[in-house]
Design an enzyme around this catalytic site. Structure first.
Site, PDB file in Angstrom:
ATOM      1  N   LYS A  11       0.727  -1.167   0.062  1.00  6.86           N
ATOM      2  CA  LYS A  11       0.102  -0.119  -0.033  1.00  6.86           C
ATOM      3  C   LYS A  11       0.807   1.364  -0.189  1.00  6.86           C
ATOM      4  O   LYS A  11       1.362   1.737   1.127  1.00  6.86           O
ATOM      5  CB  LYS A  11      -0.870  -0.056   1.265  1.00  6.86           C
ATOM      6  CG  LYS A  11      -1.850   1.163   1.055  1.00  6.86           C
ATOM      7  CD  LYS A  11      -2.162   1.884   2.613  1.00  6.86           C
ATOM      8  CE  LYS A  11      -1.460   3.235   2.582  1.00  6.86           C
ATOM      9  NZ  LYS A  11      -2.041   4.467   1.410  1.00  6.86           N
ATOM     10  N   GLY A  40       7.306   5.821   7.852  1.00  8.74           N
ATOM     11  CA  GLY A  40       6.111   7.039   7.917  1.00  8.74           C
ATOM     12  C   GLY A  40       6.401   7.823   9.432  1.00  8.74           C
ATOM     13  O   GLY A  40       7.230   7.666   9.851  1.00  8.74           O
ATOM     14  N   SER A  41       5.345   8.453   9.578  1.00  8.34           N
ATOM     15  CA  SER A  41       5.189   9.285  10.842  1.00  8.34           C
ATOM     16  C   SER A  41       5.077   8.593  12.102  1.00  8.34           C
ATOM     17  O   SER A  41       4.714   7.429  12.034  1.00  8.34           O
ATOM     18  CB  SER A  41       4.222  10.223  10.918  1.00  8.34           C
ATOM     19  OG  SER A  41       2.841   9.474  10.995  1.00  8.34           O
ATOM     20  N   VAL A  82       1.548   7.529  13.134  1.00  9.08           N
ATOM     21  CA  VAL A  82       0.704   6.460  12.612  1.00  9.08           C
ATOM     22  C   VAL A  82       1.693   4.817  13.160  1.00  9.08           C
ATOM     23  O   VAL A  82       1.049   3.998  13.166  1.00  9.08           O
ATOM     24  CB  VAL A  82       0.902   6.569  11.159  1.00  9.08           C
ATOM     25  CG1 VAL A  82       0.307   5.161  10.375  1.00  9.08           C
ATOM     26  CG2 VAL A  82       0.038   7.689  10.646  1.00  9.08           C
ATOM     27  N   GLY A  83       3.181   5.152  13.145  1.00 13.52           N
ATOM     28  CA  GLY A  83       3.713   4.105  13.750  1.00 13.52           C
ATOM     29  C   GLY A  83       3.494   3.534  14.827  1.00 13.52           C
ATOM     30  O   GLY A  83       3.238   2.206  14.914  1.00 13.52           O
ATOM     31  N   GLU A 118       9.977   2.414  10.682  1.00 13.61           N
ATOM     32  CA  GLU A 118      11.032   3.775  10.495  1.00 13.61           C
ATOM     33  C   GLU A 118      10.245   4.910  10.577  1.00 13.61           C
ATOM     34  O   GLU A 118       9.514   5.184   9.511  1.00 13.61           O
ATOM     35  CB  GLU A 118      11.601   3.527   9.048  1.00 13.61           C
ATOM     36  CG  GLU A 118      12.667   2.263   9.041  1.00 13.61           C
ATOM     37  CD  GLU A 118      13.952   2.308   9.785  1.00 13.61           C
ATOM     38  OE1 GLU A 118      14.217   3.391  10.245  1.00 13.61           O
ATOM     39  OE2 GLU A 118      14.637   1.415   9.996  1.00 13.61           O
ATOM     40  N   CYS A 176      13.179  12.392   6.184  1.00 16.76           N
ATOM     41  CA  CYS A 176      13.034  11.588   7.568  1.00 16.76           C
ATOM     42  C   CYS A 176      14.600  12.237   7.967  1.00 16.76           C
ATOM     43  O   CYS A 176      14.646  12.399   9.298  1.00 16.76           O
ATOM     44  CB  CYS A 176      12.966  10.324   7.810  1.00 16.76           C
ATOM     45  SG  CYS A 176      13.958   9.356   6.473  1.00 16.76           S
ATOM     46  N   GLU A 194       9.246  17.534  14.569  1.00 18.76           N
ATOM     47  CA  GLU A 194       9.451  17.415  13.386  1.00 18.76           C
ATOM     48  C   GLU A 194       8.473  18.204  12.468  1.00 18.76           C
ATOM     49  O   GLU A 194       7.288  18.211  12.617  1.00 18.76           O
ATOM     50  CB  GLU A 194       9.252  15.721  12.590  1.00 18.76           C
ATOM     51  CG  GLU A 194       9.632  15.454  11.339  1.00 18.76           C
ATOM     52  CD  GLU A 194       9.549  14.153  11.009  1.00 18.76           C
ATOM     53  OE1 GLU A 194       8.476  13.665  11.057  1.00 18.76           O
ATOM     54  OE2 GLU A 194      10.684  13.580  10.447  1.00 18.76           O
TER      55      GLU A 194
HETATM   56  P1  NAP Z   1       2.258   9.010   7.167  1.00 24.12           P
HETATM   57  O1  NAP Z   1       1.111  10.039   7.197  1.00 24.12           O
HETATM   58  O2  NAP Z   1       2.420   8.215   8.486  1.00 24.12           O
HETATM   59  O3  NAP Z   1       1.815   7.858   6.371  1.00 24.12           O
HETATM   60  C1  NAP Z   1       2.734   6.941   5.962  1.00 24.12           C
HETATM   61  C2  NAP Z   1       1.936   5.799   5.321  1.00 24.12           C
HETATM   62  O4  NAP Z   1       1.208   5.385   6.156  1.00 24.12           O
HETATM   63  C3  NAP Z   1       1.213   6.051   4.075  1.00 24.12           C
HETATM   64  O5  NAP Z   1       1.132   5.131   3.133  1.00 24.12           O
HETATM   65  C4  NAP Z   1      -0.142   6.254   4.854  1.00 24.12           C
HETATM   66  O6  NAP Z   1      -1.312   6.226   4.052  1.00 24.12           O
HETATM   67  C5  NAP Z   1      -0.304   5.298   5.781  1.00 24.12           C
HETATM   68  N1  NAP Z   1      -1.184   5.363   6.760  1.00 24.12           N
HETATM   69  C6  NAP Z   1      -1.905   6.345   7.598  1.00 24.12           C
HETATM   70  N2  NAP Z   1      -2.670   6.174   8.468  1.00 24.12           N
HETATM   71  C7  NAP Z   1      -2.688   4.738   8.598  1.00 24.12           C
HETATM   72  C8  NAP Z   1      -3.186   3.999   9.504  1.00 24.12           C
HETATM   73  N3  NAP Z   1      -3.984   4.168  10.328  1.00 24.12           N
HETATM   74  N4  NAP Z   1      -2.811   2.531   9.386  1.00 24.12           N
HETATM   75  C9  NAP Z   1      -2.134   2.128   8.386  1.00 24.12           C
HETATM   76  N5  NAP Z   1      -1.332   2.852   7.428  1.00 24.12           N
HETATM   77  C10 NAP Z   1      -1.743   4.302   7.608  1.00 24.12           C
HETATM   78  O7  NAP Z   1       3.741   9.460   6.760  1.00 24.12           O
HETATM   79  P2  NAP Z   1       3.893  10.574   5.541  1.00 24.12           P
HETATM   80  O8  NAP Z   1       3.264  11.932   5.875  1.00 24.12           O
HETATM   81  O9  NAP Z   1       3.563   9.815   4.310  1.00 24.12           O
HETATM   82  O10 NAP Z   1       5.594  10.528   5.511  1.00 24.12           O
HETATM   83  C11 NAP Z   1       6.195  11.777   6.330  1.00 24.12           C
HETATM   84  C12 NAP Z   1       6.450  10.855   7.648  1.00 24.12           C
HETATM   85  O11 NAP Z   1       7.561   9.739   7.367  1.00 24.12           O
HETATM   86  C13 NAP Z   1       7.546  11.619   8.449  1.00 24.12           C
HETATM   87  O12 NAP Z   1       7.264  11.559   9.645  1.00 24.12           O
HETATM   88  C14 NAP Z   1       9.173  11.205   8.275  1.00 24.12           C
HETATM   89  O13 NAP Z   1       9.961  11.537   8.974  1.00 24.12           O
HETATM   90  C15 NAP Z   1       8.687   9.822   8.024  1.00 24.12           C
HETATM   91  N6  NAP Z   1       9.921   9.027   7.120  1.00 24.12           N
HETATM   92  C16 NAP Z   1      10.391   8.282   7.997  1.00 24.12           C
HETATM   93  C17 NAP Z   1      11.609   7.592   7.311  1.00 24.12           C
HETATM   94  C18 NAP Z   1      12.573   6.816   8.227  1.00 24.12           C
HETATM   95  O14 NAP Z   1      12.930   5.822   7.558  1.00 24.12           O
HETATM   96  N7  NAP Z   1      13.014   6.940   9.255  1.00 24.12           N
HETATM   97  C19 NAP Z   1      11.793   7.804   5.880  1.00 24.12           C
HETATM   98  C20 NAP Z   1      10.764   8.630   5.335  1.00 24.12           C
HETATM   99  C21 NAP Z   1       9.713   9.280   5.900  1.00 24.12           C
HETATM  100  P3  NAP Z   1      -1.757   7.649   3.299  1.00 24.12           P
HETATM  101  O15 NAP Z   1      -0.925   8.368   2.301  1.00 24.12           O
HETATM  102  O16 NAP Z   1      -3.141   6.926   2.441  1.00 24.12           O
HETATM  103  O17 NAP Z   1      -2.576   8.658   4.373  1.00 24.12           O
END
Ligand code: NAP
Ligand code: MG
Length: 495
Positions: free
Chosen positions: A175, A228-229, A232-233, A250, A284, A385
């Protein structure tokens, strides 16, 4: 009519059962509609999981070197189409073409690493404590893997997860982020073309709360790899515990660069400009805190503001552009809210702090590179962040204080120090609390064959990349072979 995209389930391109769709637009030009994608339902996820489960046995029994051969073809196809994929990716999520080319290259590197890992996948043999007995161990696949990814590295991050998952013999339900379904589709088309059998990789587009959530709760999914965030993690970690899935998280970062008085200042300036404003700060590993020694603070800030004010904003597929837009209107609003928070907390805004709307920029979600000075470690702009082009500068008196300020964070992903002092550099390597530390380099620049991930609330202890991610996507099987012809009781008959 916009181009219509589909899910990929059991080797077929299909609409969502529910028929609903969502739009994907260019963040540099919101009138530019890229296409419409299926807004999938729980039933779509369930079909994908059923297909992945049915395909598991044949894939598990395919020799790992053969699985690796398919990944090599995937890498070859990505090389052929690198430019086209990068152009598409820039249109979809905004970062400049040089960076999207790098994003594809990371996928290529990951594919070729995976291809060769199919011929390694090392286990261990160890002597038995009993005579005429042999102890061996090897790695086995786990089952159906749920892959949930963010939008900021729309090719690299899915490849980090999907390629090792496949080489290890797992099947996949993928997904992607709702902002980057186009690049995800390109990746899955390449996997299909390279010969991944039907059902082994399934793509389900749609929202996190429906598609993502169903992946988390589905009993036939045995492991989840999420980037991701942190918010959500944490939800995924809690949800996945119901069915005791293996989970790799991550998450966020609040990465800092330290600059000491003995540093090469030009190098440190190049580093922070790239670290803070590359990918519009939406990495990130972005540099969102700059920790300056007091002796060089004022002169460094002066040069930094001068250089940052010259960065050219624009559409990332145009020549000469340094910084693209924020990924969405919502993300830009979040950035601006943090700027207001910073001002109210008493930090001094020395650059930016507003939307960029000159000429064509008005069509997209552009925000001016922004710098705050007089930031103290307890301010929210030093702790949370922001995920945008905002840099918070903190002043310190010593290396000890610099490291202490750097470590004063719930996160621990990337970090950097610029210094020529070998003793100070080694202390920083040892004492900085982060998964990654760069000496005389910016906070961004990870390489695909090294472990990637962070400490503290950046994750839950797993690492992607390199050899470490293969540990996550496999389990150990231990086999004792007793060829003595009699019952030998370990710990009993030999002591
Ligand atoms: P996000 O809002 O957490 O979304 C990440 C993924 O999770 C998306 O595919 C999202 O779907 C999905 N998601 C959202 N709610 C969910 C739920 N309740 N259950 C399961 N999946 C769900 O993060 P983002 O805005 O895409 O990315 C930014 C964040 O990612 C930042 O915090 C950044 O630091 C982090 N990040 C971390 C790394 C690392 O390796 N540490 C690398 C890159 C980014 P939708 O898109 O449909 O909402
Ligand atoms: Mg989001």
């Amino acid at each position: 009519m916009p181009e219509v995209f589909q899910n990929y389930i059991d080797g077929k391109w299909v609409d969502s059962r529910g028929g609903a769709t969502f739009e994907n637009r260019n963040p540099a030009d919101w009138d530019d509609l890229i296409g419409v994608f299926p807004k999938s339902t729980v039933e779509d996820v369930d079909e994908a999981v059923a297909a992945a489960k049915a395909a598991f046995d044949a894939w598990r029994l395919t020799p790992a070197p053969k699985r690796g051969d398919i990944l090599r073809r995937v890498g070859d196809l990505m090389v052929e189409r690198k430019d086209e994929i990068a152009t598409e990716m820039t249109r979809e999520m905004g970062k400049i073409k040089a960076e999207t080319l790098g994003d594809v290259q990371e996928g290529i590197d990951t594919a070729y690493y995976a291809a060769t890992e199919g011929r390694r996948m090392f286990g261990h043999t160890a002597p038995s404590e009993l005579p005429n007995k042999m102890n061996i161990s090897f790695r086995i696949p786990i089952g159906v893997a749920g892959i949930i990814t963010p939008w900021n590295f729309p090719m690299a991050i899915p490849t980090w997860k999907i390629f090792p998952a496949l080489v290890c013999g797992n099947t996949v339900v993928f997904k992607p982020a709702s902002y980057t379904p186009r690049t995800a589709t390109t990746l899955v088309r390449i996997l299909e073309e390279a010969g991944v059998p039907a059902g082994v990789v399934n793509l389900v587009h749609g929202g996190g709360s429906v598609v993502g959530n169903r992946i988390v709760e589905h009993p036939d999914i045995r492991l989840i790899s999420f980037t991701g965030s942190s918010e959500v993690g944490k939800r995924i970690s809690a949800g996945a515990s119901e069915t005791l899935k293996r989970v790799s998280l991550e998450l966020g970062g609040k990465n800092a660069q330290i600059v000491m008085p003995d540093a090469n200042m030009e190098l440190a300036l190049d580093g922070v400009l790239w670290g803070a404003f590359g990918t519009t700060g939406q990495r990130c590993t972005a540099t969102s805190r700059l920790i300056l020694h007091k002796d060089i603070h004022d002169s460094f800030v002066e040069s930094l503001v001068e250089r940052a004010s010259k960065l050219r904003l624009g559409y990332g597929n145009d020549q000469g552009v340094d910084v693209g837009p924020c990924v969405s209107e919502a993300q830009r609003n979040t950035v601006h809210e943090y700027v207001e928070i910073g001002k109210n907390e008493g930090a001094s805004l020395v650059l930016g702090g507003e939307f960029a709307t000159d000429g064509d920029l008005a069509k997209g979600w552009f925000y001016k590179p922004t710098i705050f000075v007089d930031v103290s470690r307890d301010m929210r702009i030093a702790r949370e962040e922001i995920f945008g082009p905002v840099l918070s500068v903190l002043k310190v008196d010593s290396l000890d204080e610099a490291i202490d300020v750097l470590n004063d964070s719930v996160y621990g992903l990337s970090s950097s120090i610029y210094t020529q002092d070998v003793n100070g550099a080694f202390r920083a390597m040892r004492d900085i609390e982060a998964g990654i530390t760069y000496i005389n380099g910016p906070t961004i620049g990870a390489e695909a064959h090294m472990p990637f991930g962070g400490v503290k609330e950046t994750g839950n202890g797993h690492r992607e990349g390199g050899w470490t991610v293969y540990e996550f996507f496999s389990e150990w099987k231990v086999v004792y072979v007793d060829f003595s012809g009699k019952l030998q009781r370990a710990q009993i008959d030999n002591y």
